[in-house]
Design a protein around this motif. Structure first.
Motif, PDB file in Angstrom:
ATOM      1  N   VAL A   1       0.906  -1.236  -0.243  1.00 34.38           N
ATOM      2  CA  VAL A   1       0.465  -0.140  -0.151  1.00 34.38           C
ATOM      3  C   VAL A   1       0.980   1.666   0.198  1.00 34.38           C
ATOM      4  CG1 VAL A   1      -2.455  -1.382   1.198  1.00 34.38           C
ATOM      5  CG2 VAL A   1      -0.453  -0.003   2.386  1.00 34.38           C
ATOM      6  N   SER A   2       2.205   1.357   0.331  1.00 31.15           N
ATOM      7  CA  SER A   2       2.798   2.276   0.313  1.00 31.15           C
ATOM      8  C   SER A   2       4.330   2.094   0.030  1.00 31.15           C
ATOM      9  CB  SER A   2       2.700   3.313   1.586  1.00 31.15           C
ATOM     10  OG  SER A   2       3.715   2.747   3.034  1.00 31.15           O
ATOM     11  N   CYS A   3       5.185   3.056   0.049  1.00 29.24           N
ATOM     12  CA  CYS A   3       6.322   2.286  -0.057  1.00 29.24           C
ATOM     13  C   CYS A   3       7.285   2.053   1.257  1.00 29.24           C
ATOM     14  CB  CYS A   3       7.248   3.752  -0.813  1.00 29.24           C
ATOM     15  SG  CYS A   3       9.397   3.857  -1.144  1.00 29.24           S
ATOM     16  N   ASP A   4       7.123   2.999   2.029  1.00 29.81           N
ATOM     17  CA  ASP A   4       6.887   2.064   3.240  1.00 29.81           C
ATOM     18  C   ASP A   4       6.854   0.933   3.727  1.00 29.81           C
ATOM     19  OD1 ASP A   4       8.307   5.069   3.623  1.00 29.81           O
ATOM     20  OD2 ASP A   4       6.283   5.628   5.577  1.00 29.81           O
ATOM     21  N   GLU A   5       6.067   0.938   3.776  1.00 31.33           N
ATOM     22  CA  GLU A   5       5.563  -0.875   3.312  1.00 31.33           C
ATOM     23  C   GLU A   5       6.255  -1.953   2.914  1.00 31.33           C
ATOM     24  OE1 GLU A   5       1.932  -4.104   2.541  1.00 31.33           O
ATOM     25  OE2 GLU A   5       0.965  -2.529   3.983  1.00 31.33           O
ATOM     26  N   ALA A   6       6.661  -1.625   1.731  1.00 28.18           N
ATOM     27  CA  ALA A   6       7.627  -2.195   0.680  1.00 28.18           C
ATOM     28  C   ALA A   6       8.752  -1.979   0.919  1.00 28.18           C
ATOM     29  CB  ALA A   6       7.636  -1.528  -0.661  1.00 28.18           C
ATOM     30  N   ILE A   7       9.695  -1.017   1.723  1.00 30.12           N
ATOM     31  CA  ILE A   7      10.760  -0.938   2.349  1.00 30.12           C
ATOM     32  C   ILE A   7      11.143  -1.686   3.650  1.00 30.12           C
ATOM     33  CG2 ILE A   7      12.526   0.161   3.763  1.00 30.12           C
ATOM     34  CD1 ILE A   7      11.511   2.888   1.490  1.00 30.12           C
ATOM     35  N   ASN A   8       9.271  -1.379   4.127  1.00 28.49           N
ATOM     36  CA  ASN A   8       9.595  -3.043   5.492  1.00 28.49           C
ATOM     37  C   ASN A   8       9.667  -4.178   5.512  1.00 28.49           C
ATOM     38  OD1 ASN A   8       9.209  -1.001   7.362  1.00 28.49           O
ATOM     39  ND2 ASN A   8       7.732  -0.896   7.510  1.00 28.49           N
TER      40      ASN A   8
END
Length: 175
Positions: free
Chosen positions: A112-119
């Motif tokens: 859902v977000s770039c932050d979630e992808a990085i996590n």
């Protein structure tokens, strides 16, 4: 994040890194560097957004850890050997290196977000190192570069990480 563009001295520093230093970079520096890149940063080349690149990198870490398994190669034996020789060198990937397994138009994002992808990427990197800690003799198959052991996977992931950091304007300094 440092100034946009290639830092040639920084790239030279990466040529002298040991495999242990490359592993440490992947464990401790890669994700923090990605987190510094604004999610709307345009790539200096290619079509992927930052989030698409992060998700693409997670896919490659899953191959390296053995979570995603390939039985076949994309190319014949002679080309796989040439690819392997290049991969094991310190020569960086060229801009716009074509991956024949990827569509011409980047795949839609799955997080859902770039932050979630990085996590998610952090979890995959942690899993990669955990797998090889349990079995340091494990070998995984890259559809491009052949069967790779831990050291070869670390080398490839580091080389791939530097390629995509450069794509989004991140200069690497040794510390």
């Amino acid at each position: 994040m440092q100034e946009t563009g290639t830092c040639y001295l920084c790239l030279l520093n990466t040529l002298t890194m040991t495999n242990e230093e490359k592993a440490d970079f992947l464990k401790r520096r890669f994700i923090p560097l990605l987190k510094q890149v604004p999610s709307d940063t345009a790539p200096q080349w290619g079509k992927m957004t930052l989030q698409q690149m992060v998700e693409h990198f997670s896919d490659n870490v899953r191959i390296a850890s053995g979570k995603t398994v390939f039985t076949d190669f994309v190319f014949g034996p002679e080309q796989v050997q040439k690819n392997r020789e290049f991969m094991l060198s310190e020569t960086p990937f060229k801009e716009n290196t074509r991956n024949p397994l990827l569509p011409e138009v980047p795949a839609p994002v799955t997080n859902v977000s770039c932050d979630e992808a990085i996590n998610e990427l952090q979890k995959e990197v942690d899993y990669f190192f955990a797998v090889f800690k349990v079995n340091n003799l494990q070998v995984t198959r890259s559809p491009f570069f052949g069967d790779l052991n831990y050291e070869e996977n670390v080398h490839l992931l580091h080389k791939h990480a530097l390629h995509h950091l450069r794509q989004f304007g991140v200069s690497i300094t040794q510390s």
